[in-house]
Every structure is written in structure tokens, then in C-alpha cells.
Scaffold this active site. Structure first.
Site, PDB file in Angstrom:
ATOM      1  N   GLU A  88     -17.302   4.896 104.289  1.00 13.33           N
ATOM      2  CA  GLU A  88     -17.295   6.002 105.241  1.00 13.33           C
ATOM      3  C   GLU A  88     -15.922   6.635 105.163  1.00 13.33           C
ATOM      4  O   GLU A  88     -14.927   5.946 104.891  1.00 13.33           O
ATOM      5  CB  GLU A  88     -17.604   5.520 106.661  1.00 13.33           C
ATOM      6  CG  GLU A  88     -18.929   4.795 106.813  1.00 13.33           C
ATOM      7  CD  GLU A  88     -20.122   5.633 106.406  1.00 13.33           C
ATOM      8  OE1 GLU A  88     -20.073   6.874 106.574  1.00 13.33           O
ATOM      9  OE2 GLU A  88     -21.110   5.068 105.903  1.00 13.33           O
TER      10      GLU A  88
ATOM     11  N   HIS B 210     -25.257   5.131 108.296  1.00 17.25           N
ATOM     12  CA  HIS B 210     -23.943   5.786 108.253  1.00 17.25           C
ATOM     13  C   HIS B 210     -22.808   4.850 108.676  1.00 17.25           C
ATOM     14  O   HIS B 210     -21.743   5.307 109.086  1.00 17.25           O
ATOM     15  CB  HIS B 210     -23.924   7.072 109.089  1.00 17.25           C
ATOM     16  CG  HIS B 210     -24.838   8.135 108.570  1.00 17.25           C
ATOM     17  ND1 HIS B 210     -24.753   8.618 107.287  1.00 17.25           N
ATOM     18  CD2 HIS B 210     -25.872   8.783 109.161  1.00 17.25           C
ATOM     19  CE1 HIS B 210     -25.698   9.531 107.105  1.00 17.25           C
ATOM     20  NE2 HIS B 210     -26.389   9.650 108.223  1.00 17.25           N
TER      21      HIS B 210
END
Length: 464
Positions: free
Chosen positions: A8, A144
Site C-alpha cells: 500500500e 486494500h
């Protein structure tokens, strides 16, 4: 052995993307044999929209290790493994950049589960990780987030290995296949079918909207070169590219002219130059009562028959200053300074010309006309003939009264029957004249003249 990786990041901020979380699953093809997951302090602010997407806040990473503190672990756990990720070039290049900032070269073989899925699980509407996992019934425990996505990618890769009856994965690992470097959404067949000729190529997104236009002397080689470029802009372009089309032109001149026209007409997202269609400033000349030829500039709508056009006043003045220096012109008579008795400009030496009474008007005007001639096609009627796209045709660009009219293609026999430049106007694709086109044509003509001069010099030397 494979390293299934997901990261990320802080997103596309002006400081560049920095890692906020990393997860690595070492996979032997059957089971996970090692794992490493960690938040990372990016040493910059995480934008709110990224926090909304990932759930990672500035507070969460404040006391997390910085990348240099985990770099050795990342290097060791991925050593002698194949780097696997969904959209592999994204994760791989950002990690590579992090290592480069520390003075180290991170280099691993790569596999992309997007590209593999397109081959092994064809026909899906979307190859995003979320859509494939939904289609395959794979649960993502933390979408995510690096660990959740890496774990899901590992399971996806396991299934791809099990279904790979055609040795597709082995073929992707072949250094000559280029599969690892191609954009994840792009079919390799589209690249393989590109011609190695002069022309213009178009990068398109999944909606088939043109996002980039480029010119090439060899379309195939130039397109492939984008995939090896490490610049941020190129990476972003490649990540969005799903289709490539092209238009052969037969010559470099016509490729340049078509590229310029297409950029101005289609406004592609990733083309930054040549987009502005409204040239704001026009350069022109006039003769005063003493017979001195001036160079001056004004808004384009107030400038009849401009010698050249510019997109800003600064650009025009900079160009004019260089012209003054090259041809020893008076800044006063080029309107670079006003209300002065003696010419002097901060970027030019003291003037020794006609405005100071040190040369005749006639001699000065000769240099002004030479300067104008160097940048203008004023009054010229020209047919610039080039090779066509096929053996039996020619390509050409047409200039009438100094203004670019467009370009076209003609059968060689028909072209031979045309005697005057204006007869070609019935066979052109009409195009707008502008500063970029004038530059292209002026450079082309100067190059042709240099070749002619060199050939004449060589013949003369040979005779002697």
C-alpha cells in the site's frame, strides 16, 4: 520459489509514492513457507483519500519502521525467488525505487497475475483482484490492506499454477517473451502485430479512449521502449494502457505532422506538449519612416500574417532575444526595450548597429531579412515529397503562400502529372497551420538544405 507481494502506498503525491504497508508470502507452489508483513513509515503525509481507501492513518504509521529499517528483511526474504504481484510492475518498481534511494539495486524475475489470469482464465469482464477473486470464490480478508491482498493473490496464483496445462507461466519467465514488462491490461498480440515502419501510435485505456499519441520511425520498437522506461509518467501511462493502434505514414516528416495534429485534436491525457491550440502572441515585421525594418510582437488576433506564433509573451521574448544575438540585431528595433537612446539589453552586448549610427540601414536590413528567412515560410509554395506507405505512392506536405495546408498521399503516376503546387490541394487532408507545424517544416527544410550543401561540397571536392 515465489514471493507473492502486495504494498500500500501514499498515492501519486508530488513527493512520489512511498510505501505505507508491505506483505510478502513466500510460496513454494503448494504451501506458504514464510511470511513478512509490516506497516511502513513513509516519512510523508498520507492523503485522506488514501486513508479512506486503505484504512491506514498517519497515526498508525507514526511509530512504524521506515523502509531502510526493513530493507534487509525484504531483500533476504525475496532472494532467489520470483517476484509475483497483481499488476506486478506497480509493486516491483516502487520497491525498486525504495532500494535505489538507499543506493542498492533490487533485481528479481517477475510474474504478473493480471497477465497470467488473462491467459489462463480468459473471458472475464474485469481482471481487477476484487473481480477475479469474486469470480473464483476467493475470500479477501482485508481488501486494500497489504496482507489481505497478498494472501488472496497467493491463493489466486496457486489456482493459476494448477490450471496451467500449456506451460504459460514458464513461457512468461522466458526473457525473450517480454510478458513481465508489458502493461498488465495489454494483450501481447497487439504488440506483436505492430509494424516496424514510420508512423503514429495511440495508447488507449479500457474504454478505448486515446490517452497518449506518439510518433515513431519504428512503431514497434518505440512502443516497446515505453515499457522499459522507469519514469513515473511512463509507469502511470503503461498501467492504464489496454489497447494500442497505429497509423503508418511512410516518412518521418508526415509522422511528425500527423502526431502534432492528433495531439491538438484529441487532447490525450499523457501528452503535455503541443496541446495549446491558441497561440497568444504573433511575431511580425514592418518598415518605419527611416526605412529600418522592425521586428515586433502583439496578440495574435491583432497580428496579420505573423512570421511566427508563440504561446506566451515570455516565450516570444526569449526567442526574439536569441534571434537578436544570432543576427546582431538592435533590441530597440526588435521592441525588446523602449524609450532608450542607446540599445542595451541585459542578455545582449552593447549594440553597435544602425540605431547608434554605426552602420547603414541597408546593411542592417539585410540581417533582419536573413533572420526572418530563417524562421519563416512566407510566400513560399512548396510540395514536400516523401515516401508513401506503399511502393506505388508518394506522401507529401503542401505549403501555399507560406502557410501549411496539410498532407496527403498520391499514386506516383498521378503525382507525375501534377505540375504546380496548388494542384496538390485537392488531394490533401486539410490541417491547421500553427507554430509547432512551422517548426517541424523549418527544421525539415534546413535539414534538406544541409544535405544538399554537403552533397554539392562532396562533388566539388571530388572534381578537384
Amino acid at each position: 520459489m515465489y514471493s507473492i507481494v502486495d504494498i500500500e502506498t501514499t498515492g501519486n503525491g508530488h513527493k512520489g509514492q512511498k510505501i505505507t504497508e508491505i506483505s510478502i508470502f513466500v510460496f513454494d507452489g503448494t504451501i506458504v513457507v514464510n511470511e513478512f508483513t509490516s506497516l511502513v513509515n513513509p516519512e510523508q503525509n498520507i492523503p485522506p483519500f488514501i486513508t479512506n481507501l486503505t484504512g491506514i492513518t498517519n497515526a498508525m504509521v507514526r511509530n512504524a519502521p521506515r523502509f531502510f529499517e526493513i530493507a534487509k528483511k525484504v531483500q533476504e526474504i525475496t532472494k532467489d525467488t520470483i517476484f509475483v504481484a497483481h499488476n506486478v510492475n506497480f509493486d516491483y518498481n516502487i520497491i525498486k525505487d525504495e532500494f535505489a534511494s538507499l543506493g542498492f539495486n533490487f533485481n528479481r524475475k517477475k510474474l504478473c497475475t493480471v497477465r497470467l489470469s488473462r491467459k489462463i482464465i480468459p473471458g472475464l469482464q474485469s481482471y481487477s483482484l476484487g473481480n477475479i477473486c469474486t469470480n473464483e470464490g476467493i475470500t479477501i480478508n482485508g481488501r486494500h490492506r497489504a496482507k489481505g491482498d497478498a494472501e488472496a493473490t497467493t491463493e489466486l496464483f496457486r489456482r493459476l499454477l494448477a490450471r496451467d496445462n500449456s506451460f504459460i507461466i514458464n513461457s512468461f519467465l522466458n526473457p525473450r517473451s517480454r510478458q513481465a514488462t508489458l502493461p498488465p491490461l495489454l494483450d501481447k498480440k497487439e504488440v506483436d502485430s505492430l509494424p516496424e515502419t514510420f508512423g503514429v501510435y495511440y495508447f488507449k485505456n479500457t474504454a478505448k479512449e486515446i490517452i497518449y499519441v506518439g510518433k515513431a520511425n519504428n512503431i514497434k520498437q518505440r512502443v516497446i521502449s515505453h515499457f522499459y522506461d522507469k519514469k513515473k509518467k511512463e509507469r502511470e501511462l503503461c498501467m492504464e494502457t489496454a489497447h494500442i493502434s497505429y497509423s503508418e505514414t511512410g516518412s518521418e516528416l508526415l509522422a511528425l505532422l500527423l502526431e502534432s495534429s492528433e495531439i491538438k485534436n484529441k487532447y490525450p491525457k499523457y501528452n503535455r506538449s503541443q496541446k495549446n491550440n491558441n497561440s497568444a502572441i504573433g511575431l511580425f515585421s514592418y518598415e518605419d519612416q527611416k526605412g529600418v525594418v522592425h521586428l515586433a510582437f502583439n496578440k495574435i488576433k491583432l497580428t496579420p500574417n505573423p512570421i511566427a506564433t508563440f504561446y506566451s509573451l515570455t516565450e516570444c521574448r526569449n526567442f526574439l532575444e536569441k534571434l537578436c544575438a544570432t543576427y546582431t540585431l538592435c533590441p530597440k528595433y526588435c521592441h525588446l526595450q523602449t524609450n532608450v537612446k542607446q540599445c542595451f539589453h541585459h542578455q545582449l552586448k552593447e549594440c553597435k548597429g544602425v540605431c547608434c549610427g554605426k552602420e547603414t540601414v541597408t546593411n542592417y536590413n539585410i540581417r533582419v531579412k536573413e533572420a526572418i528567412q530563417s524562421i519563416s515560410l512566407t510566400g513560399k509554395n512548396l510540395v514536400l515529397k516523401e515516401k508513401g506507405r506503399f511502393e506505388n505512392e508518394i506522401g507529401f506536405a503542401l505549403i501555399l503562400d507560406g502557410f501549411y495546408q496539410g498532407f496527403g498521399y498520391l499514386d506516383k503516376d498521378l503525382a507525375a502529372s501534377l505540375k504546380k503546387p496548388d494542384e496538390y490541394q485537392f488531394y490533401i487532408q486539410p490541417q491547421k497551420d500553427n507554430r509547432d507545424v512551422q517548426k517541424i517544416l523549418a527544421t525539415y527544410l534546413k535539414k534538406k538544405q544541409n544535405i544538399l550543401n554537403n552533397n554539392l561540397a562532396a562533388k566539388t571536392q571530388k572534381k578537384e
